[in-house]
Write an enzyme that holds these catalytic residues in place. Structure first.
Site, short mmCIF file in Angstrom:
data_model
loop_
_atom_site.label_atom_id
_atom_site.label_comp_id
_atom_site.label_asym_id
_atom_site.label_seq_id
_atom_site.Cartn_x
_atom_site.Cartn_y
_atom_site.Cartn_z
N GLY A 200 23.72 6.03 25.25
CA GLY A 200 22.97 5.36 26.30
C GLY A 200 21.62 5.97 26.62
N CYS B 121 11.87 22.29 59.29
CA CYS B 121 10.62 23.06 59.45
C CYS B 121 9.43 22.15 59.71
CB CYS B 121 10.36 23.92 58.20
SG CYS B 121 9.80 22.98 56.74
N HIS C 281 18.02 16.24 34.75
CA HIS C 281 16.90 15.70 35.51
C HIS C 281 17.18 15.70 37.01
CE1 HIS C 281 15.35 13.41 31.71
NE2 HIS C 281 15.28 14.72 31.61
N ASN D 237 24.78 3.10 21.01
CA ASN D 237 23.67 2.39 21.63
C ASN D 237 23.63 0.98 21.04
OD1 ASN D 237 21.05 1.51 22.46
ND2 ASN D 237 20.46 3.66 22.73
N CYS E 52 9.44 24.91 52.63
CA CYS E 52 10.36 26.05 52.78
C CYS E 52 11.44 25.96 51.71
CB CYS E 52 10.98 26.05 54.18
SG CYS E 52 12.29 24.84 54.42
N GLN F 86 20.97 12.97 31.44
CA GLN F 86 19.63 12.75 32.01
C GLN F 86 19.74 11.94 33.31
OE1 GLN F 86 16.66 11.84 28.54
NE2 GLN F 86 18.72 11.23 27.86
N ASN F 87 20.94 11.46 33.58
CA ASN F 87 21.14 10.60 34.75
C ASN F 87 21.25 11.42 36.02
OD1 ASN F 87 21.20 8.55 32.86
ND2 ASN F 87 23.43 8.39 32.82
N1 APR Z 1 25.65 1.20 26.65
C1 APR Z 1 24.97 2.11 25.89
N2 APR Z 1 23.62 2.13 25.78
C2 APR Z 1 22.93 1.19 26.45
C3 APR Z 1 23.57 0.21 27.26
C4 APR Z 1 24.98 0.26 27.33
N3 APR Z 1 25.65 -0.64 28.08
N4 APR Z 1 22.58 -0.57 27.80
C5 APR Z 1 21.41 -0.09 27.35
N5 APR Z 1 21.61 0.95 26.55
C6 APR Z 1 20.63 1.79 25.86
C7 APR Z 1 19.29 1.15 25.63
O1 APR Z 1 19.28 0.47 24.37
C8 APR Z 1 18.37 2.37 25.60
O2 APR Z 1 18.25 2.89 24.29
O3 APR Z 1 20.40 2.89 26.71
C9 APR Z 1 19.08 3.40 26.49
C10 APR Z 1 18.41 3.60 27.83
O4 APR Z 1 17.16 4.18 27.57
P1 APR Z 1 16.17 4.48 28.80
O5 APR Z 1 16.13 3.27 29.68
O6 APR Z 1 14.93 4.99 28.18
O7 APR Z 1 16.90 5.62 29.63
P2 APR Z 1 16.95 7.16 29.29
O8 APR Z 1 16.99 7.39 27.81
O9 APR Z 1 18.08 7.71 30.07
O10 APR Z 1 15.57 7.72 29.89
C11 APR Z 1 15.38 9.11 29.87
O11 APR Z 1 13.41 8.79 31.26
O12 APR Z 1 12.52 7.64 33.03
C12 APR Z 1 13.03 8.86 32.63
O13 APR Z 1 14.05 10.51 33.95
C13 APR Z 1 14.24 9.22 33.44
O14 APR Z 1 16.29 10.27 32.71
C14 APR Z 1 15.37 9.24 32.42
C15 APR Z 1 14.64 9.50 31.12
#
Ligand code: APR
Length: 239
Positions: free
Chosen positions: A182, A145, A115, A208, A126, A97-98
């Site tokens: 993550g 353009c 994403h 996580n 365009c 998702q990154n």
């Molecule tokens: N290692 C692993 N997980 C971690 C770490 C780490 N060092 N630090 C934080 N986390 C966990 C958090 O506990 C949380 O559950 O990573 C998760 C991050 O969640 P979000 O901040 O919601 O990010 P994400 O799940 O990628 O969001 C999805 O939402 O805003 C939109 O488009 C954006 O792609 C993104 C989507």
């Protein structure tokens, strides 16, 4: 339990990773919903929707320019590198998702950016598409353009490119192991990928520091950061 999962991991023919902002947190890129998350200090409705962009493209571009600066100076961490190393032992596909490109920078060979990507831009009118690796000096940037360029990312309220999403489902449906690292799993449709995998009897492993809304569906939940847990996962293949 851990022994049986380790055995399944070692025997796996295909491992799919579903990753989110947390895997890049140890590279200095903030998450969205964690304690220092971007959505804690920024209004998502003013910065990450097509309406916000149409209302105030300069504000949205100021925010994305700031994120671009952060991303361009970031390096993959041990978590990204561990996923790359796993390619020596199994087929590995990363569904991320990154938008920071750190999986590719770490050397992962098959990455689907669900994403979009912070380096990719496209014209709002365009069909110009391009990639840039520096911040923009003049914002909002203009296409040749004359119309405004936008980041090629998926904003809230926008759908994922259908071909990309269908490809992601094919991988989720055909893996032995899915590692969800993550991500809070609150954003759809990415958060349905573990369901596809589970329907095909894949083992679900969550990495996580915190529980997620899908922790109870996991076969193994590792309460750790990805830069610590993912290298340990690789060590299972070396035993
Ligand atoms: N290692 C692993 N997980 C971690 C770490 C780490 N060092 N630090 C934080 N986390 C966990 C958090 O506990 C949380 O559950 O990573 C998760 C991050 O969640 P979000 O901040 O919601 O990010 P994400 O799940 O990628 O969001 C999805 O939402 O805003 C939109 O488009 C954006 O792609 C993104 C989507």
């Amino acid at each position: 339990m851990f022994e049986s999962i380790s055995k399944r991991l070692r025997e796996s023919r295909k491992i799919v990773f579903v990753t989110g902002a947390g895997i890049s947190q140890e590279s200095g890129i903030p998450t969205f919903r964690g304690k220092d998350g971007l959505w804690r200090s920024n209004d998502v409705m003013k910065l990450a929707t097509i309406d916000a962009f149409n209302d105030n493209p300069k504000l949205v571009w100021e925010w994305y320019n700031e994120r671009r600066k952060n991303v361009f100076s970031a390096e993959p961490n041990l978590g990204h590198k561990a996923i790359t190393e796993l390619e020596k032992y199994s087929k590995v596909v990363v569904l991320t998702q990154n938008i920071d490109g750190l999986h590719q920078k770490a050397g992962s060979s098959q990455v689907l950016e669900l994403h979009g990507s912070i380096v990719k831009i496209k014209c709002t009118v365009c069909n110009y598409k391009g990639e840039t690796f520096t911040e923009f000096l003049d914002i909002p940037p203009l296409c040749a353009c004359g119309n405004i360029l936008r980041p090629e990312v998926v904003w809230f309220g926008e759908g994922l490119p259908q071909d990309l999403w269908q490809e992601a489902i094919v991988h989720a449906n055909s893996c032995d192991v899915m590692v969800i690292a993550g991500t809070s799993l609150v954003v759809s449709p990415a958060n349905t990928l573990p369901i596809y995998a589970k329907q095909n009897n894949a083992i679900l492993v969550e990495i996580n520091p915190d529980e997620t809304i899908m922790t109870s569906n996991m076969d193994l939940s590792i309460r750790s950061t990805s830069a610590i847990a993912l290298p340990e996962l690789v060590s299972i293949f070396k035993q």
